[in-house]
Design an enzyme around this catalytic site. Structure first.
Site, PDB file in Angstrom:
ATOM      1  N   HIS A 287       9.364  -3.487   3.483  1.00 31.50           N
ATOM      2  CA  HIS A 287       8.931  -3.715   2.087  1.00 31.50           C
ATOM      3  C   HIS A 287      10.148  -3.959   1.188  1.00 31.50           C
ATOM      4  O   HIS A 287      10.113  -4.820   0.311  1.00 31.50           O
ATOM      5  CB  HIS A 287       8.200  -2.478   1.544  1.00 31.50           C
ATOM      6  CG  HIS A 287       6.917  -2.149   2.244  1.00 31.50           C
ATOM      7  ND1 HIS A 287       6.760  -1.036   3.025  1.00 31.50           N
ATOM      8  CD2 HIS A 287       5.718  -2.791   2.255  1.00 31.50           C
ATOM      9  CE1 HIS A 287       5.523  -0.992   3.489  1.00 31.50           C
ATOM     10  NE2 HIS A 287       4.866  -2.042   3.053  1.00 31.50           N
TER      11      HIS A 287
ATOM     12  N   LEU B 182       8.937  -2.824  11.961  1.00 29.22           N
ATOM     13  CA  LEU B 182       8.693  -1.700  11.051  1.00 29.22           C
ATOM     14  C   LEU B 182       7.260  -1.779  10.517  1.00 29.22           C
ATOM     15  O   LEU B 182       6.750  -2.852  10.212  1.00 29.22           O
ATOM     16  CB  LEU B 182       9.678  -1.731   9.893  1.00 29.22           C
ATOM     17  CG  LEU B 182      11.157  -1.547  10.242  1.00 29.22           C
ATOM     18  CD1 LEU B 182      11.964  -1.233   8.986  1.00 29.22           C
ATOM     19  CD2 LEU B 182      11.376  -0.439  11.265  1.00 29.22           C
TER      20      LEU B 182
ATOM     21  N   MET C  52       0.851  -1.198   0.000  1.00 33.43           N
ATOM     22  CA  MET C  52       0.000   0.000   0.000  1.00 33.43           C
ATOM     23  C   MET C  52       0.887   1.248   0.000  1.00 33.43           C
ATOM     24  O   MET C  52       0.436   2.339   0.353  1.00 33.43           O
ATOM     25  CB  MET C  52      -0.937   0.000   1.210  1.00 33.43           C
ATOM     26  CG  MET C  52      -1.903  -1.180   1.190  1.00 33.43           C
ATOM     27  SD  MET C  52      -3.432  -0.861   2.057  1.00 33.43           S
ATOM     28  CE  MET C  52      -2.840  -0.516   3.682  1.00 33.43           C
TER      29      MET C  52
ATOM     30  N   GLY D 163       5.015 -10.154   4.435  1.00 30.49           N
ATOM     31  CA  GLY D 163       5.797 -10.083   5.664  1.00 30.49           C
ATOM     32  C   GLY D 163       5.130 -10.890   6.772  1.00 30.49           C
ATOM     33  O   GLY D 163       3.899 -10.898   6.897  1.00 30.49           O
ATOM     34  N   GLN D 164       5.964 -11.512   7.596  1.00 27.74           N
ATOM     35  CA  GLN D 164       5.432 -12.225   8.775  1.00 27.74           C
ATOM     36  C   GLN D 164       4.785 -11.257   9.757  1.00 27.74           C
ATOM     37  O   GLN D 164       3.949 -11.641  10.567  1.00 27.74           O
ATOM     38  CB  GLN D 164       6.566 -12.972   9.478  1.00 27.74           C
ATOM     39  CG  GLN D 164       6.083 -13.858  10.617  1.00 27.74           C
ATOM     40  CD  GLN D 164       7.181 -14.217  11.575  1.00 27.74           C
ATOM     41  OE1 GLN D 164       8.247 -14.658  11.153  1.00 27.74           O
ATOM     42  NE2 GLN D 164       6.943 -14.031  12.869  1.00 27.74           N
ATOM     43  N   LYS D 165       5.137  -9.982   9.667  1.00 24.96           N
ATOM     44  CA  LYS D 165       4.566  -8.954  10.548  1.00 24.96           C
ATOM     45  C   LYS D 165       3.026  -9.048  10.561  1.00 24.96           C
ATOM     46  O   LYS D 165       2.397  -8.890  11.595  1.00 24.96           O
ATOM     47  CB  LYS D 165       5.057  -7.588  10.043  1.00 24.96           C
ATOM     48  CG  LYS D 165       4.235  -6.407  10.376  1.00 24.96           C
ATOM     49  CD  LYS D 165       4.568  -5.845  11.720  1.00 24.96           C
ATOM     50  CE  LYS D 165       3.832  -4.557  11.995  1.00 24.96           C
ATOM     51  NZ  LYS D 165       2.729  -4.249  11.112  1.00 24.96           N
TER      52      LYS D 165
END
Ligand code: PAF
Length: 283
Positions: free
Chosen positions: A37, A184, A30, A147-149
């Protein structure tokens, strides 16, 4: 690096590349790009012959009271960052391009979309899976990077891909953190210095939980300890701190070889999430 706005342009670029037998990697975003990223794009760059990134602030995954209007859109900076890590093609569509008048179809992964983030943001995952399904249909990637986030998001996307027989390999990459442990996120930009300090309680709770898990403490006891630790931090309004089964996201009471701890809290007006996989790597 090419930047295109139209679906037909993406297809015109990607189709000959796929026909030539080259591997296409895709990183949907996004925008408001950060190192997390860029890590995904660099992994895609290493593993694929051609890297596509989409930058689209997807309105359907925001509830009316959420931050759609103020979500940062630093277009020039984002394009420069993509260029710096060797992205080949950026898809930068308008809302009308993605959701033309009359569009009524959505994709919904039942069950997993209703818990945790889904319980707090009931319309969120329908928006995510719908836009990701559309993007997969537009880009036709061999591999897509997440991402695992956003642990729950990647699990839901994996489930969608499995259930709808989508020919894309989902790669989940480790969360990128600041040196103090803070995950992040584009939303970190909203935090004041004191809020950022308070926000550290998410990664700190996960660290303590990890130690407790290594010591064999029961997962429900760990979850309680993480909740207490976060709630004791001034300026933090806890949403949840849980230890769950990695595939079903159900709460655990007895330890198992792989567990996922997920935390979410409001720090002032900003909502942060983080997680940790305990035990053997899942991906
Ligand atoms: O994780 C995100 O940035 C978004 O949810 C995604 C996957 C790009 C869909 O809009």
């Amino acid at each position: 690096m090419q930047v295109v706005e139209h679906i037909s342009e993406v297809r015109a670029v990607v189709e000959p590349i796929r026909r030539a037998g080259k591997r296409v990697g895709f990183v949907p975003t996004m925008g408001a790009l950060h190192r997390g990223h860029l890590d995904l794009m660099q992994t895609a760059r290493r593993e694929c012959d051609f890297v596509v990134t989409s930058i689209f602030v997807n309105p359907t995954q925001f509830a009316p009271h959420e931050d759609l209007a103020k979500y940062p859109r630093p277009k020039e900076r984002d394009l420069e960052l993509c260029q710096s890590v060797g992205v080949d093609l950026i898809f930068y569509p308008t809302v009308d391009e993605m959701y033309p008048r009359g569009a009524v179809t959505s994709v919904y992964v039942d069950g997993l979309s209703t818990v945790l983030e889904g319980a707090i943001r009931p319309t969120h995952f329908r928006g995510v899976t719908t836009v990701v399904a559309k993007l997969f249909g537009i880009v036709s990637p061999d591999r897509a990077y997440f991402g695992q986030k956003d642990y729950q998001q990647q699990l839901i996307i994996r489930t969608m891909v499995r259930d709808l027989d989508m020919a894309v390999d989902i790669r989940t990459c480790p969360t990128t953190r600041d040196t103090d442990g803070m995950a992040l996120s584009s939303r970190n930009a909203y935090l004041s210095p004191s809020e950022r300090t308070a926000g550290l309680c998410l990664s700190q709770a996960l660290k303590r939980g990890e130690q407790m898990a290594a010591d064999g403490v029961a997962p429900d006891v760990i979850a309680d300890a993480m909740q207490d630790q976060m709630e004791a931090t001034p300026g933090v309004a806890l949403d949840y701190a849980v230890v769950v089964d990695p595939w079903t996201l159900t709460d655990l009471t007895t330890p198992q070889p792989q567990m996922v701890a997920l935390v979410a809290a409001h720090i002032g007006a900003t909502r942060l999430i983080d997680n940790a996989i305990w035990g053997a790597p899942l991906y």
